[in-house]
Design a protein around this motif. Sequence first.
Motif, mmCIF file in Angstrom:
data_model
loop_
_atom_site.group_PDB
_atom_site.id
_atom_site.type_symbol
_atom_site.label_atom_id
_atom_site.label_comp_id
_atom_site.label_asym_id
_atom_site.label_seq_id
_atom_site.Cartn_x
_atom_site.Cartn_y
_atom_site.Cartn_z
ATOM 1 N N GLU A 61 27.715 -17.860 54.850
ATOM 2 C CA GLU A 61 28.072 -18.409 53.329
ATOM 3 C C GLU A 61 29.553 -18.702 53.356
ATOM 4 O O GLU A 61 30.071 -19.251 52.523
ATOM 5 N N GLN A 62 30.206 -18.295 54.446
ATOM 6 C CA GLN A 62 31.625 -18.103 54.421
ATOM 7 C C GLN A 62 32.288 -19.521 55.360
ATOM 8 O O GLN A 62 33.319 -19.953 55.791
ATOM 9 N N THR A 63 31.142 -20.112 55.920
ATOM 10 C CA THR A 63 31.445 -21.502 56.683
ATOM 11 C C THR A 63 32.558 -22.250 56.269
ATOM 12 O O THR A 63 33.525 -22.793 56.897
ATOM 13 N N LYS A 64 32.173 -22.828 54.828
ATOM 14 C CA LYS A 64 33.241 -23.672 54.199
ATOM 15 C C LYS A 64 34.497 -23.141 54.027
ATOM 16 O O LYS A 64 35.467 -23.908 54.340
ATOM 17 N N ASP A 65 34.605 -21.739 53.744
ATOM 18 C CA ASP A 65 36.197 -21.292 54.065
ATOM 19 C C ASP A 65 36.557 -21.161 55.387
ATOM 20 O O ASP A 65 37.831 -21.379 55.544
ATOM 21 N N ALA A 66 35.948 -20.857 56.247
ATOM 22 C CA ALA A 66 36.234 -21.037 57.591
ATOM 23 C C ALA A 66 36.831 -22.425 58.125
ATOM 24 O O ALA A 66 38.024 -22.397 58.661
ATOM 25 N N GLY A 67 36.138 -23.381 57.772
ATOM 26 C CA GLY A 67 36.281 -24.769 58.102
ATOM 27 C C GLY A 67 37.692 -24.871 57.157
ATOM 28 O O GLY A 67 38.642 -25.643 57.888
ATOM 29 N N ALA A 68 37.880 -24.665 56.049
ATOM 30 C CA ALA A 68 39.147 -24.884 55.283
ATOM 31 C C ALA A 68 40.260 -24.134 56.004
ATOM 32 O O ALA A 68 41.373 -24.981 56.018
ATOM 33 N N PHE A 69 40.193 -23.078 56.377
ATOM 34 C CA PHE A 69 41.217 -22.422 57.170
ATOM 35 C C PHE A 69 41.738 -23.112 58.499
ATOM 36 O O PHE A 69 42.750 -23.167 58.665
ATOM 37 N N LEU A 70 40.650 -23.429 59.083
ATOM 38 C CA LEU A 70 40.919 -24.186 60.398
ATOM 39 C C LEU A 70 41.515 -25.399 60.050
ATOM 40 O O LEU A 70 42.510 -25.984 60.977
ATOM 41 N N ASP A 71 41.360 -26.257 59.100
ATOM 42 C CA ASP A 71 41.861 -27.370 58.687
ATOM 43 C C ASP A 71 43.327 -27.189 58.199
ATOM 44 O O ASP A 71 44.254 -28.021 58.845
ATOM 45 N N LYS A 72 43.545 -26.151 57.257
ATOM 46 C CA LYS A 72 44.847 -25.835 56.971
ATOM 47 C C LYS A 72 45.619 -25.451 58.502
ATOM 48 O O LYS A 72 47.016 -25.826 58.208
ATOM 49 N N ALA A 73 45.297 -24.728 59.333
ATOM 50 C CA ALA A 73 45.896 -24.192 60.319
ATOM 51 C C ALA A 73 46.009 -25.444 61.479
ATOM 52 O O ALA A 73 46.539 -25.182 62.471
ATOM 53 N N LYS A 74 45.481 -26.364 61.119
ATOM 54 C CA LYS A 74 45.404 -27.552 62.200
ATOM 55 C C LYS A 74 44.978 -27.168 63.475
ATOM 56 O O LYS A 74 45.464 -27.683 64.643
ATOM 57 N N VAL A 75 43.776 -26.341 63.550
ATOM 58 C CA VAL A 75 43.166 -26.154 64.466
ATOM 59 C C VAL A 75 42.275 -27.429 65.195
ATOM 60 O O VAL A 75 41.404 -27.763 64.656
ATOM 61 N N PRO A 76 42.569 -27.786 66.479
ATOM 62 C CA PRO A 76 41.815 -28.960 66.863
ATOM 63 C C PRO A 76 40.491 -28.468 67.449
ATOM 64 O O PRO A 76 40.150 -27.439 67.536
#
Length: 162
Positions: A88-103
């Motif tokens: 249920e936290q997948t969306k938050d994890a994805g948003a964090f990765l986007d913000k941190a510009k994780v490739p």
Amino acid sequence: MRPEIMRRILLTLLLAAIPVLAADLKPVDETTFQAKIVAPAKGKVLLVNFWATYCVPCRKEMPQLVALEGRLKAKGFQFVTVSADEPEQTKDAGAFLDKAKVPAPVFIRKAKDDDKFAAAMDPKWSGALPASFLYDKTGKKVRSFFGEVNLVELEAAIKKLL
């Protein structure tokens, strides 16, 4: 203005208004880890970092790990993340990765048994986060880092393998 140019301008404006989707986290478990993460990186030095959005040290070190990959990628280094967040936290994890510009590629742990998953990564790993595992160019795990990583030590270990 010609109609085709007007259409292109409108299309560009419409696409710019669409929100960027969160990173596409692919599921991985102890049976697919080697095939999905380690095998595709053969020929490169690979660092696999396990983290979660609720883990403050994980969030703190992520930009530093991304920067490290930026500095060493041309020499054959690859950085891959595996989120230990709940489904249920997948969306938050994805948003964090986007913000941190994780490739990409980025993954999320989908293990039925967390203890078996941790033991498959390293028998000495309790599953505590963050944790990072360093693989040589042949895909052999050569080092494990438990807790927030010392970046000077990590970079030295990577450079020995490049």
